[in-house]
Write a protein that holds these residues in place. Sequence first.
Motif, mmCIF file in Angstrom:
data_model
loop_
_atom_site.group_PDB
_atom_site.id
_atom_site.type_symbol
_atom_site.label_atom_id
_atom_site.label_comp_id
_atom_site.label_asym_id
_atom_site.label_seq_id
_atom_site.Cartn_x
_atom_site.Cartn_y
_atom_site.Cartn_z
ATOM 1 N N ILE A 226 0.660 -0.959 -0.519
ATOM 2 C CA ILE A 226 0.109 0.306 -0.047
ATOM 3 C C ILE A 226 1.083 1.257 0.152
ATOM 4 O O ILE A 226 0.752 2.489 -0.911
ATOM 5 N N LEU A 227 1.872 1.205 0.750
ATOM 6 C CA LEU A 227 2.513 2.260 0.922
ATOM 7 C C LEU A 227 3.666 2.364 -0.707
ATOM 8 O O LEU A 227 3.931 3.381 -0.514
ATOM 9 N N CYS A 228 4.176 1.350 -0.929
ATOM 10 C CA CYS A 228 4.613 1.779 -2.497
ATOM 11 C C CYS A 228 3.626 2.212 -3.711
ATOM 12 O O CYS A 228 4.346 2.676 -4.537
ATOM 13 N N PHE A 229 3.040 2.005 -3.535
ATOM 14 C CA PHE A 229 2.037 2.137 -4.491
ATOM 15 C C PHE A 229 0.545 3.262 -4.439
ATOM 16 O O PHE A 229 0.115 3.805 -5.417
ATOM 17 N N SER A 230 1.057 3.405 -3.220
ATOM 18 C CA SER A 230 -0.178 4.661 -3.709
ATOM 19 C C SER A 230 0.571 5.601 -2.829
ATOM 20 O O SER A 230 1.068 5.894 -1.395
ATOM 21 N N ASN A 231 -0.027 7.442 -2.743
ATOM 22 C CA ASN A 231 0.449 8.305 -2.049
ATOM 23 C C ASN A 231 -1.160 8.300 -1.319
ATOM 24 O O ASN A 231 -0.830 9.667 -0.241
ATOM 25 N N MET A 232 -1.760 7.727 -1.513
ATOM 26 C CA MET A 232 -3.259 8.279 -0.343
ATOM 27 C C MET A 232 -3.117 8.850 0.917
ATOM 28 O O MET A 232 -3.377 9.340 1.845
ATOM 29 N N PRO A 233 -2.056 7.613 1.906
ATOM 30 C CA PRO A 233 -2.332 7.764 2.803
ATOM 31 C C PRO A 233 -1.526 9.023 3.675
ATOM 32 O O PRO A 233 -1.575 9.777 4.324
ATOM 33 N N LEU A 234 -0.729 9.267 2.852
ATOM 34 C CA LEU A 234 -0.083 10.653 2.819
ATOM 35 C C LEU A 234 -1.403 12.011 2.763
ATOM 36 O O LEU A 234 -0.845 12.866 3.645
ATOM 37 N N LYS A 235 -1.956 12.201 2.242
ATOM 38 C CA LYS A 235 -3.337 12.975 1.692
ATOM 39 C C LYS A 235 -3.752 12.649 2.802
ATOM 40 O O LYS A 235 -4.639 13.537 3.328
ATOM 41 N N LEU A 236 -4.065 12.214 4.199
ATOM 42 C CA LEU A 236 -5.137 11.853 5.252
ATOM 43 C C LEU A 236 -4.269 13.182 5.509
ATOM 44 O O LEU A 236 -5.280 13.751 6.568
ATOM 45 N N GLY A 237 -3.663 13.376 6.205
ATOM 46 C CA GLY A 237 -2.715 14.742 7.024
ATOM 47 C C GLY A 237 -3.039 15.321 5.835
ATOM 48 O O GLY A 237 -3.790 16.452 7.358
ATOM 49 N N ILE A 238 -3.279 16.504 5.279
ATOM 50 C CA ILE A 238 -4.092 17.330 4.661
ATOM 51 C C ILE A 238 -6.314 17.202 4.582
ATOM 52 O O ILE A 238 -6.109 17.888 5.510
ATOM 53 N N TYR A 239 -6.202 15.791 4.290
ATOM 54 C CA TYR A 239 -7.877 15.499 4.830
ATOM 55 C C TYR A 239 -8.113 15.592 6.396
ATOM 56 O O TYR A 239 -9.233 16.333 6.926
ATOM 57 N N ALA A 240 -7.658 15.290 7.615
ATOM 58 C CA ALA A 240 -7.674 15.342 8.348
ATOM 59 C C ALA A 240 -7.672 16.940 9.256
ATOM 60 O O ALA A 240 -8.018 17.400 9.805
ATOM 61 N N GLY A 241 -6.762 17.809 8.382
ATOM 62 C CA GLY A 241 -6.330 19.268 8.629
ATOM 63 C C GLY A 241 -7.511 19.179 7.917
ATOM 64 O O GLY A 241 -8.160 21.101 9.209
ATOM 65 N N ILE A 242 -7.980 19.608 7.060
ATOM 66 C CA ILE A 242 -9.307 19.998 6.940
ATOM 67 C C ILE A 242 -10.865 20.001 7.502
ATOM 68 O O ILE A 242 -11.123 20.607 8.295
ATOM 69 N N PHE A 243 -10.722 18.298 8.336
ATOM 70 C CA PHE A 243 -11.790 18.327 8.968
ATOM 71 C C PHE A 243 -11.778 18.410 10.230
ATOM 72 O O PHE A 243 -12.986 19.615 10.888
ATOM 73 N N SER A 244 -10.237 18.745 10.182
ATOM 74 C CA SER A 244 -10.308 19.918 12.273
ATOM 75 C C SER A 244 -10.664 21.170 11.932
ATOM 76 O O SER A 244 -11.109 21.820 13.125
ATOM 77 N N GLY A 245 -10.396 21.625 11.165
ATOM 78 C CA GLY A 245 -10.803 23.550 10.840
ATOM 79 C C GLY A 245 -11.803 23.628 10.458
ATOM 80 O O GLY A 245 -12.724 23.899 11.265
ATOM 81 N N LEU A 246 -12.430 22.806 10.254
ATOM 82 C CA LEU A 246 -13.962 22.666 9.763
ATOM 83 C C LEU A 246 -14.509 22.323 11.183
ATOM 84 O O LEU A 246 -15.786 22.960 12.098
ATOM 85 N N LEU A 247 -14.222 21.336 11.847
ATOM 86 C CA LEU A 247 -14.314 20.771 12.926
ATOM 87 C C LEU A 247 -14.737 22.403 14.323
ATOM 88 O O LEU A 247 -15.787 22.619 15.001
ATOM 89 N N MET A 252 -16.833 26.706 17.692
ATOM 90 C CA MET A 252 -16.565 28.524 17.889
ATOM 91 C C MET A 252 -18.247 28.081 17.617
ATOM 92 O O MET A 252 -18.789 29.195 18.854
ATOM 93 N N ILE A 253 -18.814 28.417 16.173
ATOM 94 C CA ILE A 253 -20.316 28.611 16.103
ATOM 95 C C ILE A 253 -21.239 28.435 17.011
ATOM 96 O O ILE A 253 -22.250 29.155 17.719
ATOM 97 N N TYR A 254 -21.038 27.744 17.343
ATOM 98 C CA TYR A 254 -21.936 26.348 18.711
ATOM 99 C C TYR A 254 -21.828 27.234 19.332
ATOM 100 O O TYR A 254 -23.167 27.847 20.483
ATOM 101 N N THR A 255 -20.621 27.952 20.525
ATOM 102 C CA THR A 255 -20.546 28.419 21.614
ATOM 103 C C THR A 255 -21.025 29.908 21.287
ATOM 104 O O THR A 255 -21.580 30.425 22.833
ATOM 105 N N LEU A 256 -20.895 30.176 20.327
ATOM 106 C CA LEU A 256 -21.450 32.014 20.091
ATOM 107 C C LEU A 256 -22.815 31.412 20.155
ATOM 108 O O LEU A 256 -23.757 32.676 20.886
ATOM 109 N N LEU A 257 -23.226 31.403 19.569
ATOM 110 C CA LEU A 257 -25.082 30.948 19.360
ATOM 111 C C LEU A 257 -25.818 30.283 21.000
ATOM 112 O O LEU A 257 -26.222 30.914 21.425
#
Length: 318
Positions: A226-247, A252-257
């Motif tokens: 999997i590691l040799c034939f795919s860069n997908m696991p490396l992209k997990l970091g980007i997805y995880a970053g986007i996900f935590s940012g949105l979270l 924040m919105i919930y707290t303000l409201l």
Amino acid sequence: MQEGEEKQLLSVVVSVYNEEEALPKFYQAAVEVLSTLSWDYELIFVNDGSQDQSRSILNQLAQSDERVKVIHFSRNFGHEAAMIAGLDHSQGDGVVCMDADLQHPLECLSEIVHCFQQGYQVINMVRTENKGAGLIKNLTSAAFYRLINTISDVHFEPNASDFFAVDREAAQVLKTSYREKIRFLRGYVQNIGFRKTSLYYEAGPRVAGESKYSLKKLLSFSVNTILCFSNMPLKLGIYAGIFSGLLGVAVMIYTLLTREGAPSGYATIVALICFMFAMLFVVVGIIGEYIAILFIELKDRPVYIISELKNLNGDFLK
Ligand code: UDP
Ligand code: MG
């Protein structure tokens, strides 16, 4: 074939690791089938550091039959390295890689020769049933192929096995390129192109001895692939970053409201911090795995080391 024209040569590469019981049976059955073919043949046994009597059995075979060629490794380098060494030393117009335990039916050899004659250059042997493997092995194998085909941009034939055949041209590609230290030979075979076809076979039970692949070995093999034939696991970091940012924005919105008071959000904060750190460590770990692979490739150690050759000449290191 024209009168006087030279016969084509078929190289059969057989990887051997502690197969003293299976070897004599394999040799007898192989010669019986090979002598009926319209092609000439050579049998290349690669002894992958066996600790049993395989070495002396192979030496005896090489002495009594000059079509038998033997490569002895200096230690166990693994099935893949054995197949690569066999390919490297093959002279044939067609090369077949197969196991010594007779799980790969020798009867397929005549079909393989037929495919070569029709001009096919890569022949994929697809397993329809594996009687030697248990339910867990069959299920995990199916899951593995589904995963790798989803996350990798190259396509892997499910149930493709270490049983395959390539012609001289395709073999040359494997001899000169695809020399990674961490590799998946059957994956390369399916992805070098050329005129391809598939043949189907049923894997019977082992003729003698037991499987040399433990579940642990298979697992590490799958992770590496999997590691040799795919860069997908490396992209997990980007997805995880986007996900935590949105979270974070959502919280924040919930707290303000709700104008939640400071002390009551304690559990949320602890849970969020644990979650974020877990994600961070996973991503760091994945990057670490890729660095480990880079490190291994950079060291450029040989794929195999040969201690002795019988009826063959060639490089001892590759
Ligand atoms: N083999 C090898 N080196 C190893 C393990 C296995 O050359 O480190 C050979 C083994 O002798 C056999 C083939 O690879 O000819 C396939 O191994 P096995 O039958 O144990 O695997 P399975 O068919 O159970 O997947
Ligand atoms: Mg087997």
